[in-house]
Design a protein around this motif. Sequence first.
Motif, PDB file in Angstrom:
ATOM      1  N   ALA A 221     -82.573  10.275 -21.325  1.00  0.00           N
ATOM      2  CA  ALA A 221     -81.097  10.497 -20.394  1.00  0.00           C
ATOM      3  C   ALA A 221     -80.331   9.787 -20.732  1.00  0.00           C
ATOM      4  CB  ALA A 221     -82.025  11.112 -19.168  1.00  0.00           C
TER       5      ALA A 221
ATOM      6  N   TYR B 294     -75.793  20.691 -18.178  1.00  0.00           N
ATOM      7  CA  TYR B 294     -75.708  19.803 -19.931  1.00  0.00           C
ATOM      8  C   TYR B 294     -75.812  20.935 -21.321  1.00  0.00           C
ATOM      9  CZ  TYR B 294     -74.243  15.723 -22.152  1.00  0.00           C
ATOM     10  OH  TYR B 294     -74.108  14.568 -23.296  1.00  0.00           O
TER      11      TYR B 294
ATOM     12  N   ALA C  74     -80.060  16.642 -25.112  1.00  0.00           N
ATOM     13  CA  ALA C  74     -80.888  17.442 -23.691  1.00  0.00           C
ATOM     14  C   ALA C  74     -81.884  18.710 -23.898  1.00  0.00           C
ATOM     15  CB  ALA C  74     -79.356  18.049 -23.870  1.00  0.00           C
TER      16      ALA C  74
ATOM     17  N   LEU D 131     -77.004  10.572 -23.050  1.00  0.00           N
ATOM     18  CA  LEU D 131     -77.244  11.835 -22.762  1.00  0.00           C
ATOM     19  C   LEU D 131     -75.501  11.700 -22.463  1.00  0.00           C
ATOM     20  CD1 LEU D 131     -78.917  14.044 -19.669  1.00  0.00           C
ATOM     21  CD2 LEU D 131     -78.781  14.262 -22.455  1.00  0.00           C
TER      22      LEU D 131
ATOM     23  N   VAL E  19     -84.958  15.988 -23.708  1.00  0.00           N
ATOM     24  CA  VAL E  19     -85.049  15.106 -22.600  1.00  0.00           C
ATOM     25  C   VAL E  19     -85.725  17.165 -21.838  1.00  0.00           C
ATOM     26  CG1 VAL E  19     -84.478  14.701 -20.020  1.00  0.00           C
ATOM     27  CG2 VAL E  19     -83.267  13.570 -22.338  1.00  0.00           C
ATOM     28  N   ARG E  20     -85.594  18.001 -21.554  1.00  0.00           N
ATOM     29  CA  ARG E  20     -85.684  19.476 -21.484  1.00  0.00           C
ATOM     30  C   ARG E  20     -87.694  19.109 -21.740  1.00  0.00           C
ATOM     31  NH1 ARG E  20     -84.018  24.201 -19.256  1.00  0.00           N
ATOM     32  NH2 ARG E  20     -85.803  25.615 -19.003  1.00  0.00           N
TER      33      ARG E  20
ATOM     34  N   ASN F 258     -79.846  19.060 -16.174  1.00  0.00           N
ATOM     35  CA  ASN F 258     -80.167  18.553 -17.762  1.00  0.00           C
ATOM     36  C   ASN F 258     -79.430  19.879 -18.391  1.00  0.00           C
ATOM     37  OD1 ASN F 258     -80.917  17.073 -20.164  1.00  0.00           O
ATOM     38  ND2 ASN F 258     -81.819  19.306 -20.292  1.00  0.00           N
TER      39      ASN F 258
ATOM     40  N   VAL G  48     -79.842  13.345 -14.129  1.00  0.00           N
ATOM     41  CA  VAL G  48     -80.199  13.587 -15.014  1.00  0.00           C
ATOM     42  C   VAL G  48     -81.213  12.931 -14.374  1.00  0.00           C
ATOM     43  CG1 VAL G  48     -81.616  14.041 -17.361  1.00  0.00           C
ATOM     44  CG2 VAL G  48     -79.584  15.271 -16.414  1.00  0.00           C
TER      45      VAL G  48
END
Length: 451
Positions: free
Chosen positions: A445, A382, A267, A448, A270-271, A379, A334
């Motif tokens: 993603a 999550y 997560a 996840l 991905v951010r 995201n 996401v």
Amino acid sequence: MPAVSAAPAVPVPAPPRTLGAGLLLTVLVVAFESMAVGTVLPRVADELRGLALYGWASSAFLLSSLFGAVLGGVLGDRRGLMWSAGFSLAVFAAGLLVGGLAPTMTVFVLGRLIQGLGAGGLGALPFAVITTRYPEAQRARMLAAVSSAWLLPALVGPLIASLIADLWSWRTVFWGLVPVLALVAPLCLWPLRGPAPRVGGRAESQTALLWPALGLAASAGALVEGLRSPGLLGGGLVALGAAGTALTARRLFPVGLLRFAGGLPTALAVRGLAAFALLGTNSFLPLALNELRGLSLTAAGWVLSLGGATWTLGSWVQAQVERRLGAESRPLRVRVGLGLMATGLLTSALAVLGGLPLWAVYPAWVLACLGMGVGYNSNSLYALAAADPGESGRLSGQLANIEVLCVAVAAGVGGALIARLPLERAFTVAFGVTLLAAVLGWLAAGRLRRG
């Protein structure tokens, strides 16, 4: 961004209304400066003849804000929130003056570095103030108000900044905020008077993060400068910066970040990739529109303002989907959001580089920011759910720090390309790099679901 202090055990009386007004006005000023500066940077670089340092104008601000957030937390824990807020306000104001009065691009970058140091502390301030100075029943409302205070600058900041630059000067965008800060500061500082809190475990923890945060900022800065510098010096700085970034990041981020370990590490990755892709593109998009397609600063400001509005719309859309479909839909949201973002970025690149009509950049950037609003916030939800109980404060710092780090590096990469290549080729490669980050984020993603 530092962890938020634990709520005090004793009941907290309601603070004076001036504190809320001062806090929100401070956030408005910082948010306006943060959102507006990208629009006027092309004119700054042109007037100061500093295109080679274009990327550093963003990277210096972001990297110093990473350290400033931790420094502000240490000052707040050891001396009290009034000292932390006063220091951050004074440093931010000094940076605005240096930037607005800069005779050269080097001095302007120095001003941006000073601004970032103060803005980092001011960015972390609302969470500490709300947690320690507001009763439980008022905290959710104040957090919502702080979030809303970022909304208006995101929507109109780029447009207003471009109009100010066209009507008067880009310098007014910076030093014109100093009198506003002088009026706001007493409203924020006076209610925060009081004895310094007792130093406990949290202060010691914050101090322990101070050196890793400084090391991360310095290492990422060496990496950015290495990308900009040719020859052996550049290669050495890249190697040193990359090694330092990897070592210091181990103290600030969870294990498994770089290999996309399922759950929270993915997560965070991905951010970071999403921020690198969209906000990295945002850092050079106005310059590309101005230099390659002859778009005025005001027209470029419209592009960024439309993006801010649709990012907000995307956040609202994902909230409605969350309410109807529940938390199970977050990984899918996401991926859908990042897919829309990548499509919008590709179309924006084609419009800017001449493969599509120029008008296509407007709907393309709207699509990219809409996807960001959907995917980014999904995201974040999550990540919050994947964190261990009691770790929400630390996670808030990790979410903020990974974003700042990745956007700073993205801006540095774009600036290095602009400094070393002909402009059209530089923007082509820069779009390619940010698109690659968007695709990697979309692929990551997919992991996840394993969290």
